[in-house]
Scaffold this motif. Sequence first.
Motif, PDB file in Angstrom:
ATOM      1  N   HIS A   1       0.917  -1.259  -0.046  1.00 60.40           N
ATOM      2  CA  HIS A   1       0.086   0.122  -0.052  1.00 60.40           C
ATOM      3  C   HIS A   1       0.689   1.132  -0.064  1.00 60.40           C
TER       4      HIS A   1
ATOM      5  N   CYS B   1      -4.196   6.303  -0.575  1.00 66.81           N
ATOM      6  CA  CYS B   1      -3.099   5.244  -1.011  1.00 66.81           C
ATOM      7  C   CYS B   1      -2.843   5.291  -2.464  1.00 66.81           C
TER       8      CYS B   1
ATOM      9  N   ASP C   1      -0.776   2.966  -4.384  1.00 66.08           N
ATOM     10  CA  ASP C   1      -0.446   1.985  -5.097  1.00 66.08           C
ATOM     11  C   ASP C   1      -1.650   1.218  -5.444  1.00 66.08           C
ATOM     12  N   PHE C   2      -2.068   1.081  -6.344  1.00 63.92           N
ATOM     13  CA  PHE C   2      -3.478   0.435  -7.119  1.00 63.92           C
ATOM     14  C   PHE C   2      -3.567  -0.977  -6.370  1.00 63.92           C
ATOM     15  N   CYS C   3      -4.270  -1.106  -5.388  1.00 61.68           N
ATOM     16  CA  CYS C   3      -4.309  -2.388  -4.642  1.00 61.68           C
ATOM     17  C   CYS C   3      -5.315  -3.243  -4.652  1.00 61.68           C
TER      18      CYS C   3
ATOM     19  N   HIS D   1      -9.377   0.541  -4.741  1.00 68.39           N
ATOM     20  CA  HIS D   1      -8.273   1.270  -4.308  1.00 68.39           C
ATOM     21  C   HIS D   1      -8.382   2.721  -4.261  1.00 68.39           C
TER      22      HIS D   1
ATOM     23  N   MET E   1      -9.472   4.111  -1.141  1.00 70.88           N
ATOM     24  CA  MET E   1      -8.470   3.796   0.037  1.00 70.88           C
ATOM     25  C   MET E   1      -7.993   5.202   0.390  1.00 70.88           C
TER      26      MET E   1
HETATM   27 CU1  CUA Z   1      -4.092   0.397  -1.191  1.00 68.23          CU
HETATM   28 CU2  CUA Z   1      -4.360   1.382  -2.936  1.00 68.23          CU
END
Ligand code: CUA
Length: 662
Positions: A583, A619, A621-623, A627, A630
């Motif tokens: 993340h 966040c 970072d594409f999680c 995402h 987030m």
């Molecule tokens: Cu955690 Cu995007």
Amino acid sequence: MKTFSKLIAITAAAVVTSIVGCKPRGAQSAVGGDAAQKTYVAPGKYDEFYDFVSGGFSGQMSVYGLPSGRLFRVIPVFSVDPEKGYGYSEETKAMLNTSHGFVPWDDLHHIALSETNGIQDGRWVFGNGNNTPRIARIDLKTFRTAEILEIPNSAGNHSSPFITENSEYVVAGTRFSVPLDNTNGDVPINTYRQNFKGTVSFVHVDTSGRMNIAFQIQTPGVNFDLARAGKGKSHGWVFFSCYNSEQANTLLEVNASQKDKDFIMCVNWKKAEEYVKAGKAEKRAVAYAHNVYSELTHSATSEIEKEVLVLDPKNCPDMVYFMPCPKSPHGCDTDPSGEYIVGSGKLAAVIPVFSFTKIQKAITDKNFDGDYGGIPVLKYEAVLYGEVQIPGLGPLHTEFDADGNAYTSFFVSSEIVKWRLSDLKVLDRVPTYYSVGHLSVPGGPTRKPWGKYVIAYNKITKDRYLPTGPELAQSAQLYDISGEKMKLLLDFPTIGEPHYAEAIPADLIMKNSQKIFRIEDNQNPFAAKGDNNARVERKGNEIHAYITAIRSHFTPDNIEGVKLGDVVYFHVTNLEQDWDIPHGFAVKGANNAELLIMPGETQTLAWKPDRVGVFPIYCTDFCSALHQEMQGYIRVSAPGSNVPITFSTGKNEGTGPIAQNK
Ligand code: CUA
Ligand code: K7E
């Protein structure tokens, strides 16, 4: 599959034919019709080798796959990296500490992969900081910089980090001679010959990888350039090339090119170890930083070390010898057997090849040509195995294959020349595009070259790539060396200026690759190991926000009670225990970078709000599919405000109808 790759080959050939009109003649004739087939790694397939490439003045190291030339990763080493938060997070800042304070940049030239019995073992890769002398160790389980050691009594750590057969030592020779750290450095520059000294350092690497400076050897004031450790029969020795034996301090271009020969310095480190044991080394007061990153606390510590042991060859007979080498040697390379030491005089017309057996005999027979600064000089003819005649212009570096062949790069004549060690005959030459510096054969500096390819790392690309403004792409070129003739297969651009590189079979590294950090093992004092530990605390004007991240929310995600003048520390713990789910964390207006937090890890971002208001956090970072959800808010109030500290996730929802836009 077969027809498919055939098709690729035909397509590539067609492409090559269609562009010859605007290329120099040599370029197209050098590429074989099967080049595409030989470098094609089908989607979903792995490359055969990892290639670790120095990033030069980017201060980084980059990792490519071979034979595809695909870029996998850029590892920040001596440079801050906003992509990974390295050098920006509170946990990693200490990695870039030096005796000069925080130095967030360096010039990384050389790569050394760790070895066991003279064979690459895939544990660590080392890199040198040329500008503010440092050696870094990167852990190949995590592909992250694990340790940085500053080198005292040095100024320009170019001749570094070359490694011994069992990773006993990485060496560090100073490029610039200078007044040593424990002397008064305020001297006229033209007292070079009286006051300037060189040093070479032997940095011990223990079984955990941890480095420490075992000893330094003080030398006359020359410029150390490159080095290689002995192997096999020459195990226990290191060979350092040096120039400026004229000891010039201005216009070196002319003044350091006066003498017909400079030197390769031969150091018997087993002897040096004996002298250290016998108490012959002098303890000198210096100051240098030693920075270590712990995978348990997910934090770096930096200590300033205060002492170093220095050996003076005057008091240590039979430890150091000079060997004459024609005109400003650069590369200094030892063959897989350890018998041959190849010097490369940048301005020389021949490649001298020295024999370790003859060096030993000359030492026994005291076959000396006087001394240089009190150190015996071996007779050139007595130690020479032979010279490669008319090889090319401007030899720089030599690598080896497992079949008794050597490959030397020629900067001025822009070519790679293949020659045979047994009779020193030139066998083949291919052009490089253009001005090759180092070249690299997988396993080429070890006792067991894996061969197959030689890669040229070029200084100039001119017309090889689409123009990108005043600065053009840096580049590497891959050649097939499996046959008698070298064949150009591929060009690929590189990050920063590539100097040296080392390639290693992928299976020696990929099986050890770390997937996550166990959350139970996380010893970062600021970790929140579960949502019930997430909290926000005030300590004077410091706000500590212990935040957890898991798909797809932060806990807490609403924070209030921060006042202008506070410093907010976001300690973010990634609770994921799945591979490839980092993340990110960012806050508007922060004067540093994002955090990128690996599964099970804690990282801290310090933020000093500069105004009153509500600031988003999110966040980076594409999680997951959510995402973009987030995210959260942090409220900053005026200095005198009485808004209390509150924090929550999912409990602070507003009420009332959805507002109309008035
Ligand atoms: Cu955690 Cu995007
Ligand atoms: Cu030749 Cu710094 Cu090794 Cu560059 S050095 S090429």
